[in-house]
Motif scaffolding. Structure first.
Motif, PDB file in Angstrom:
ATOM      1  N   HIS A 175       0.810  -1.215   0.000  1.00  0.00           N
ATOM      2  CA  HIS A 175       0.000   0.000   0.000  1.00  0.00           C
ATOM      3  C   HIS A 175       0.858   1.288   0.000  1.00  0.00           C
ATOM      4  CE1 HIS A 175      -3.650   2.302   1.254  1.00  0.00           C
ATOM      5  NE2 HIS A 175      -2.771   3.037   1.901  1.00  0.00           N
ATOM      6  N   HIS A 208       1.032   4.287  -2.919  1.00  0.00           N
ATOM      7  CA  HIS A 208       0.843   5.740  -2.788  1.00  0.00           C
ATOM      8  C   HIS A 208       1.864   6.479  -3.650  1.00  0.00           C
ATOM      9  CE1 HIS A 208      -2.393   6.639  -0.079  1.00  0.00           C
ATOM     10  NE2 HIS A 208      -1.967   5.804   0.843  1.00  0.00           N
ATOM     11  N   ASP A 254      -6.553   7.272  -0.020  1.00  0.00           N
ATOM     12  CA  ASP A 254      -6.642   5.869  -0.418  1.00  0.00           C
ATOM     13  C   ASP A 254      -7.561   5.651  -1.625  1.00  0.00           C
ATOM     14  OD1 ASP A 254      -4.861   5.260   1.502  1.00  0.00           O
ATOM     15  OD2 ASP A 254      -6.277   4.334   2.886  1.00  0.00           O
TER      16      ASP A 254
HETATM   17 ZN    ZN Z   1      -3.074   5.045   2.349  1.00  0.00          ZN
END
Ligand code: ZN
Ligand code: KG4
Length: 347
Positions: free
Chosen positions: A118, A122, A307
């Motif tokens: 994750h 980003h 996100d």
């Molecule tokens: Zn995040």
């Protein structure tokens, strides 16, 4: 967009469920065709994410979210070249929902699976809208992490500096809570700061001259004492100025360390990433820094800062290009130490 970079893999579905956003996206032929995000409002009343509620909400929405992403992209599951899924760091129960769903889809349709970190995602979200270039220096600022990296080539990350306690987004959220703002407080503090005076109060710039690691918990304590001393009425009357002063303290530290990192590694390309890269003061200061030291600055557009699954899809495509496929043994990981992309190490 550098279509050359992805020439073998044309269509990737990305699935994200690491925290409180259920998201799915289709990346095909060098662009994002759909980017669906189902946010979980249920946590607001608790002032933070409740893990069990997050898992249940993912479970309830994931099918709909993926179906909508495919539908909006005009692609069928059969058209996919690969399925990329966030593997961690994040909440175990939440990650398991996305990962299990992705595995089910991969088995049913006989598609390759790609586990995506994750935090890496980003960063690589920048390549959705910017040319793919290496090496670069990146600052990832999210709710869970504040991390400076030097990336020499795809997925070869040298960690220059890291979170010691509260991450930048966590600092915004916790300080916002002290100031009476709803969760997550980061975007609200940003909004209020715009009409505030950043020099209203001189909050501490923790470790600004010391190393490249970050510590924001002292700032939080300092704001707590300040508000207790000044009282509720004073805080309410000067809320915009206090928010602007806190934002100035956080962003000054981020920029000072970013500047030192770029000089240390002599990079020509600089990246911001993660939820806090949506912050207007940080974006302004980063762009002033880029002008001052003459480097190329990349920041994702707003929708790709917080996100989302588009970042998972594009990172999946990049990993596929490097031959980094996963299999049905892919396991979720909760903490950043278990980085999947291998080469991450401390400078
Ligand atoms: Zn995040
Ligand atoms: O990257 P992200 O969506 O999730 C994590 O991976 O943690 O980041 C969420 C964090 C939250 O702490 C939120 O308050 C912060 O990003 N955030 C902001 C802004 N937009 C989101 N902080 C400051 N200013 C903003 N405009």
């Amino acid at each position: 967009m550098d279509a050359e970079k992805f020439k073998n893999i044309e269509t990737v579905l990305g699935i994200e469920s690491s925290c409180d956003e259920t998201a799915a996206s289709v990346w095909a032929d060098g662009e994002i065709l759909s980017n669906v995000i189902a946010s979980q409002a249920i946590h607001e009343q608790f002032g933070g994410v409740v893990p069990e509620l997050a898992s249940r909400a993912h479970h309830k929405t994931i099918w709909k979210t993926v179906a909508q992403a495919l539908d909006e992209s005009g692609k069928q599951t059969e058209d996919l070249d690969a399925i990329a899924v966030a593997q961690g760091p994040g909440l175990m129960g939440s990650l398991l929902v996305g990962l299990s769903f992705a595995k089910g889809l991969a088995i049913s349709y006989n598609k390759p699976l790609i586990g995506v970190n994750h935090i890496d995602a980003h960063l690589y979200a920048n390549f959705i809208e910017h040319e793919v270039v290496y090496p670069f220096t990146g600052l990832i600022v999210s709710g869970g992490h504040t991390r400076l990296v030097h990336v020499k080539q795809p997925f070869d990350h040298e960690v220059l500096g890291d979170t010691r306690d509260d991450a930048a987004g966590e600092a915004f959220d916790k300080i916002g809570k002290i100031l009476g703002l709803p969760y997550p407080a980061g975007p609200e503090m940003d909004k209020l700061s715009k009409s505030g005076d950043p020099s209203f109060h001189d909050f501490p710039r923790s470790m600004i001259r010391k190393g490249l690691d970050f510590s924001f918990s002292g700032l939080k304590t300092s704001v707590l004492y300040y508000t207790q001393e000044k009282g509720e009425e004073f805080v309410a009357r000067n809320l915009n100025d206090i928010c602007a002063s806190v934002s100035a303290a956080i962003t000054d530290v981020l920029i000072a360390k970013l500047k030192r990192s770029v000089k240390k590694r002599k990079t020509e390309h600089l990246m911001l990433a993660g939820g806090v890269s949506a912050n207007s003061m940080l974006r302004e200061k980063a762009s002033a820094l880029a002008g001052e030291i003459g480097v190329n600055l990349m920041i994702p557009s707003m929708q790709y800062c917080t996100d989302n699954a588009a970042m998972i899809a594009i990172t999946g495509a990049l990993k596929a290009r490097e031959g980094e496929f996963g299999d049905l043994n892919l396991k979720p990981f909760a903490r950043v130490q278990n980085i999947a992309s291998g080469a991450t190490k401390k400078a």
